[in-house]
Design an enzyme around this catalytic site. Sequence first.
Site, PDB file in Angstrom:
ATOM      1  CB  CYS A 321     -29.176 -25.634 -55.334  1.00 47.13           C
ATOM      2  SG  CYS A 321     -28.863 -23.979 -56.070  1.00 47.13           S
ATOM      3  CG  HIS A 366     -26.086 -24.112 -52.699  1.00 46.75           C
ATOM      4  ND1 HIS A 366     -26.344 -24.871 -53.884  1.00 46.75           N
ATOM      5  CD2 HIS A 366     -25.985 -25.022 -51.958  1.00 46.75           C
ATOM      6  CE1 HIS A 366     -26.406 -26.100 -53.526  1.00 46.75           C
ATOM      7  NE2 HIS A 366     -26.345 -26.268 -52.184  1.00 46.75           N
ATOM      8  CG  HIS A 378     -27.090 -29.429 -50.577  1.00 50.94           C
ATOM      9  ND1 HIS A 378     -26.225 -28.629 -50.869  1.00 50.94           N
ATOM     10  CD2 HIS A 378     -26.601 -30.459 -49.746  1.00 50.94           C
ATOM     11  CE1 HIS A 378     -24.820 -28.951 -50.467  1.00 50.94           C
ATOM     12  NE2 HIS A 378     -25.265 -30.199 -49.764  1.00 50.94           N
TER      13      HIS A 378
END
Length: 403
Positions: A321, A366, A378
């Site tokens: 990520c 994240h 993402h």
Amino acid sequence: MNYRMKRIAGCLLAGAIVISGTGVGTYGAQTGGVSAVIATGLSSNGSPAAGFSKMLSQCLIESDRAVAEAAAQAEEQVSENDVPVVASEYADIAIAQVDNYVNVRSEPNTDSEVLGKLYNNSAATVLETTEDGWYKITSGSVTGYVKCEYVVTGDEELAKKVSTRYATVTTTTLYVRMEPSTEAGILTMLGEGDDFVVVDDSMKDSGWVIVTTEEGDGYVSTDYVNLWTDYVTAESKAEEEARLAKEEAERQAAAAAAAKAKQKSSKSSSSSDGTSSSGGSSGSYAAPSGSNGQAVASYASQFIGNPYVYGGSSLTNGTDCSGFVMSVYAAFGISLPHSSSGQRSAGYEVSLSEAQPGDIVCYSGHVGIYVGNNTIVHASTPSSGIKYSTATYRNVLSVRRIF
């Protein structure tokens, strides 16, 4: 007869025994009443006999001492049997409850110098309370006074609501387990230095806490994390000035980088594509074009469907990520750390309701890039790769704007 009179009578009786030497008969019976004892201690003209007043005073003093010692022993015995009362860690925490902010002043009056601002839902530690309705507080780098009416103290529920409990990974790779056991299945892996939100620390004494990750909630050992509580704190005048200057400089730098990227895009579609910024290629991608967040969002969306690889940063061959966000922004000349917690400090913060395309949306461990319409792009999980998700599919910790 009240308590003091009983003590006096006892002392007088003792005095009579000392003076007369015959205060107790053969069978231990008292030879005379209190009146007789008093008479024994008086001279012929009714005044206290020599030494009698001193003796009576000393007797009363010793009686007081005995009573005090007995009370102290009783209190000590009770305290040993009582369960100690431990003050809540939130007992001296003050939370600002205002429309925007409350000024922190150098003295407890509205005419004194403003040292900083305590924004709504920000926290401070109360040091003392003045008689005229002010708290002396410390928050961040600011120590000063705020009016009591603008903060709430001792509210544990509110303090927990406005704070975030984190676990910072202290080992190279940490497994998140499905159960609180080193023998349990592995849910996912966490990287050193990243912060994850703790959703339950009730088992911390047994060595485990539950954290939330992209793969879901799981257990991590407290042997490999540092636990801490994060509050928003006051901002000093100097810190506010530095922050505003930094944000303006970053906006100008981002605009310049975007303009430069736009010029390059007219020369070659391969010089700034996923290959150059991500270390691999599995297709043809348009070069960055534009000088704003929308250009970032459009560029990032090209890589939908490409793989997720833990620790990776290749937009084409595999990235995690933070590697995804880092590599997308690198194509626009912006350097970001390969860390979700580090990216949570990039740029400047905006509210989720004000999010624009290109903003970095930060979660527990994240990050993703906002593309508009409550949607992010993402690098999600190994099973799903790079994809679109609803921005609010998880609790949003922060939204950071670079452009």
